[in-house]
Design a protein around this motif. Structure first.
Motif, PDB file in Angstrom:
ATOM      1  N   GLY A 249       0.751  -1.120  -0.146  1.00 50.92           N
ATOM      2  CA  GLY A 249       0.036  -0.021   0.060  1.00 50.92           C
ATOM      3  C   GLY A 249       0.695   1.334   0.055  1.00 50.92           C
ATOM      4  N   GLY A 250       2.121   0.981  -0.208  1.00 55.20           N
ATOM      5  CA  GLY A 250       2.791   2.207  -0.280  1.00 55.20           C
ATOM      6  C   GLY A 250       3.736   2.683   0.945  1.00 55.20           C
ATOM      7  N   THR A 251       3.150   2.256   2.190  1.00 54.99           N
ATOM      8  CA  THR A 251       3.585   2.732   3.493  1.00 54.99           C
ATOM      9  C   THR A 251       3.567   1.332   4.298  1.00 54.99           C
ATOM     10  N   TRP A 252       4.715   1.520   5.379  1.00 52.64           N
ATOM     11  CA  TRP A 252       4.848   0.509   6.198  1.00 52.64           C
ATOM     12  C   TRP A 252       3.664   0.629   7.405  1.00 52.64           C
ATOM     13  N   ASN A 253       3.030   1.680   7.553  1.00 55.28           N
ATOM     14  CA  ASN A 253       1.958   1.835   8.353  1.00 55.28           C
ATOM     15  C   ASN A 253       0.800   1.178   7.853  1.00 55.28           C
ATOM     16  N   SER A 254       0.557   0.537   6.709  1.00 62.68           N
ATOM     17  CA  SER A 254      -0.450   0.037   6.285  1.00 62.68           C
ATOM     18  C   SER A 254      -0.839  -1.337   7.030  1.00 62.68           C
ATOM     19  N   LEU A 255       0.535  -1.764   7.729  1.00 61.34           N
ATOM     20  CA  LEU A 255       0.294  -3.086   8.511  1.00 61.34           C
ATOM     21  C   LEU A 255      -0.214  -2.704   9.889  1.00 61.34           C
ATOM     22  N   LEU A 256      -0.325  -1.547  10.096  1.00 62.08           N
ATOM     23  CA  LEU A 256      -0.727  -1.034  11.691  1.00 62.08           C
ATOM     24  C   LEU A 256      -1.760  -0.493  11.578  1.00 62.08           C
ATOM     25  N   ALA A 257      -2.628   0.071  10.406  1.00 61.12           N
ATOM     26  CA  ALA A 257      -3.752   0.561  10.182  1.00 61.12           C
ATOM     27  C   ALA A 257      -5.027   0.053  11.089  1.00 61.12           C
ATOM     28  N   PRO A 258      -5.655   0.718  11.872  1.00 60.41           N
ATOM     29  CA  PRO A 258      -6.606   0.423  12.771  1.00 60.41           C
ATOM     30  C   PRO A 258      -7.786  -0.630  11.990  1.00 60.41           C
ATOM     31  N   ALA A 259      -8.084  -0.235  10.939  1.00 58.12           N
ATOM     32  CA  ALA A 259      -9.180  -1.166  10.098  1.00 58.12           C
ATOM     33  C   ALA A 259      -8.412  -2.521   9.780  1.00 58.12           C
ATOM     34  N   TYR A 260      -7.128  -2.551   9.346  1.00 51.56           N
ATOM     35  CA  TYR A 260      -6.492  -3.679   9.003  1.00 51.56           C
ATOM     36  C   TYR A 260      -6.404  -4.551  10.314  1.00 51.56           C
ATOM     37  N   LEU A 261      -5.992  -4.014  11.473  1.00 48.05           N
ATOM     38  CA  LEU A 261      -5.853  -4.572  12.709  1.00 48.05           C
ATOM     39  C   LEU A 261      -7.130  -5.241  13.264  1.00 48.05           C
ATOM     40  N   LYS A 262      -8.267  -4.598  13.002  1.00 48.68           N
ATOM     41  CA  LYS A 262      -9.612  -4.997  13.493  1.00 48.68           C
ATOM     42  C   LYS A 262      -9.921  -6.224  12.817  1.00 48.68           C
ATOM     43  N   GLN A 263      -9.701  -6.054  11.423  1.00 45.29           N
ATOM     44  CA  GLN A 263     -10.038  -6.975  10.537  1.00 45.29           C
ATOM     45  C   GLN A 263      -9.259  -8.508  10.824  1.00 45.29           C
TER      46      GLN A 263
END
Length: 598
Positions: A359-373
């Motif tokens: 997704g162009g950023t390492w923070n994609s792996l820490l995005a709240p929506a992703y972690l909730k999923q």
């Protein structure tokens, strides 16, 4: 006074570290327990008011303490500590390896990357046999093939130019004195020398660390290292160029490329061209109250740790501690989150100069929506093995890295009288590195050990479908690491709250996560948080520290479908936390570290 303190600290090392037998399935746990256990020693925790230094050996802690007492900065003290660790803890770190350093100057967190790099002459087939199969791990480690360009000295020199207060040459005096006058071999060094399968095969190391009958130097033996003392004198006087050039560099290249059975690819140009990097620290909001800062890739430490903790935030709370240890309900949730995080780690994390972030950023792996999923995938029974998620599109389809061993490090946490602080984790990779002792071209006994950090790359470059592994070997690339130096801040007023870190290979992530939970979820002090039994999963079995959990815990986890294993899980945590009256430090009872301060 200094010599008296050294004598006292040396005598403390000789007390209470009883030998501990290896786990029943030691080879199976190589990835989990990168350095053998050497017993437990109760640590009291240390309360101070103005400054503190925590390191893996009392002699190293003393060196840092003397620098802070003389008005030096946290960075000055870290240099002094690391030079002594090269001498007294050669199995774990040293000037022949690399490091990650997080530094807080009261306004910003600076991240200094001193990670080793692959020589320009290697390619992705570095660790494949002629038949295309991956080498056995020890076959790859021992010799020149595994040696990356060391980074710690150039990195520390760069950081000192920005944050040092005392002259560079003054920071080496403790290590030089100990190298020339000698120090007493500690129980842990003796135990690891006894168990190592390959160090005796190096003629220089065998003559230096072992007796004529092949037995290791006894506990309490006064070991002098004139070769290291002479080299450190040169580095103190002339800077890192004395290490990366001249007789030391020539000797290193000759040793690496001339190894009789497993030569490597390091060149003088690789050494001369090495550059430490300043990266943007990754700072992540946790529990809406804390800002946790760590290293971005090529470290996997911060991302994987904060994925686990972030998923736990999305799960219903359960009683965490029962009978003073983590409960089965908590361990189920934690290890399921760990499986999901380690699956992502294997799929995505590698040197960002070579591998794009999803997704162009390492923070994609820490995005709240992703972690909730991801957290929604955690049920009442263990998933066994997790698959990587999809945090964002990528231009390249990568294969998951197969599991392979990852090994040891050393950690330093320091807070100085001005409020500057750091967390630094350094490594030569496996215990005793590539098993090559370099005398720096001095011709004197002793020296320092060269790293085997290239074995942190994936031995397997592609999967059966031809998809590349993100962390495969490539020229001038930095291998993925689990090192996880961590600084914690109050999210509201940005006050520094803690400095934390540990050695432990891929288990570093679990060790630091446990300490964060202990401090801020379970309201323990730093020493009690460190003392808690260790646990984790690497996207396989659930692993518990041997002998530390009630039998009922294992049974409860197995009833939920967990495959439970027990291991030594030999962490080496150091932590310094803010208190109302100053600072409180803790050191791991599983190793030799202590905290000192005023």
């Amino acid at each position: 006074m200094f010599n008296a303190r050294i004598a006292l600290l040396s005598s403390l090392l000789l007390m209470g570290l009883s030998a501990c037998h290896a786990p029943e399935h030691q080879a199976e746990y190589a990835q989990i327990a990168p350095e053998a256990a050497s017993g437990l020693t109760t640590k009291p925790g240390w309360a101070v008011e103005r400054f503190a230094v925590a390191a893996a050996n009392p002699l190293a802690t003393e060196a840092g303490y003397q620098i802070l007492k003389a008005g030096g900065s946290a960075l000055d003290a870290a240099i002094a500590v690391q030079m002594v660790l090269t001498l007294v803890e050669p199995q774990s770190s040293g000037i022949g390896g690399g490091a990650y350093l997080l530094h807080w100057d009261g306004e910003r967190v600076a991240a200094f990357d001193g990670r080793e790099t692959a020589p320009a002459g290697v390619d992705e087939n570095l660790f494949l046999n002629a038949d295309g199969a991956p080498m056995d791990f020890l076959q790859a480690v021992v010799g020149g093939r595994s040696v990356g360009v060391p980074g710690v000295l150039k990195m520390l020199e760069q950081a000192h130019q920005e944050y040092g207060k005392l002259p560079w040459k003054d920071l080496f005096q403790s290590a030089i004195a100990l190298a020339e006058d000698g120090f007493e071999v500690s129980p842990r060094l003796h135990a690891l020398l006894a168990r190592d399968p390959a160090l005796r095969d190096n003629q220089q190391a065998a003559a230096f660390y072992y007796q004529e009958d092949g037995s290791p130097l006894p506990v309490g033996h006064r070991l002098r290292n004139p070769a290291l003392g002479a080299l450190l004198r040169e580095v103190a006087e002339h800077g890192s160029k004395a290490f990366y050039g001249g007789r030391n560099a020539e000797t290193m290249i000759k040793q690496v490329r001339g190894h009789s059975s497993n030569p490597g690819y390091l060149t003088l140009a690789d050494l001369d061209g090495y550059q430490p990097r300043q990266l943007e620290a990754m700072c992540t909001l946790w529990q809406q109250r804390y800002r946790v800062c760590g290293f971005p890739p090529p470290s996997s430490g911060h991302i994987t740790q904060m994925q686990i903790l972030g998923m736990l935030e999305n799960l219903p709370p359960v009683p965490a501690l029962e009978q003073g240890v983590p409960s089965a309900d908590f361990l189920h949730r934690y290890t399921e989150a760990a499986r999901l995080a380690y699956a992502d780690r294997a799929q995505y994390l590698a040197d960002p100069d070579f591998v794009p972030a999803p997704g162009g950023t390492w923070n994609s792996l820490l995005a709240p929506a992703y972690l909730k999923q991801r957290a929604a995938m955690i049920g009442e029974r263990s998933m066994g093995t997790a698959e990587a998620g999809n945090p964002g599109s990528m231009s390249v389809a990568f294969a998951a890295q197969p599991a392979q061993p990852e090994y040891g490090t050393s950690h330093i946490s320091i807070v100085d009288a001005e409020g500057n602080a750091l967390a630094m984790t350094s490594s030569i990779e496996q215990a005793f590195g590539s098993r090559m002792l370099n005398d720096g071209g001095t011709g004197l006994p002793g020296g320092y050990l060269l790293n085997n950090e290239l074995t942190d790359f994936s031995f397997t470059p592609k999967d059966a479908e031809g998809r590349p592994v993100a962390n495969r070997v490539e020229a001038n690339k930095r291998p993925r690491s689990s090192m996880n130096p961590t600084l914690v801040f109050d999210a509201e007023d940005n006050r520094l709250l803690a400095s934390i870190g540990s050695p432990g290979g891929s288990a570093i992530i679990h060790f630091t996560a446990k300490t964060l939970l202990g401090l801020y979820d379970w309201e323990l002090d730093a020493q009690r948080a460190i003392d808690l039994p260790n646990f984790g999963s690497f996207n396989g079995p659930t692993v518990l520290e041997a002998g530390r959990f009630p039998a009922g815990t294992r049974k409860a986890l197995e009833a939920r479908g967990h495959e439970v294993r027990e291991s030594a899980l030999t962490s080496g945590l150091q932590a310094i936390q803010r208190t109302e009256s100053g600072w409180f430090g803790g050191a791991d009872p599983r190793r030799e570290g202590v905290v000192m301060g005023e």
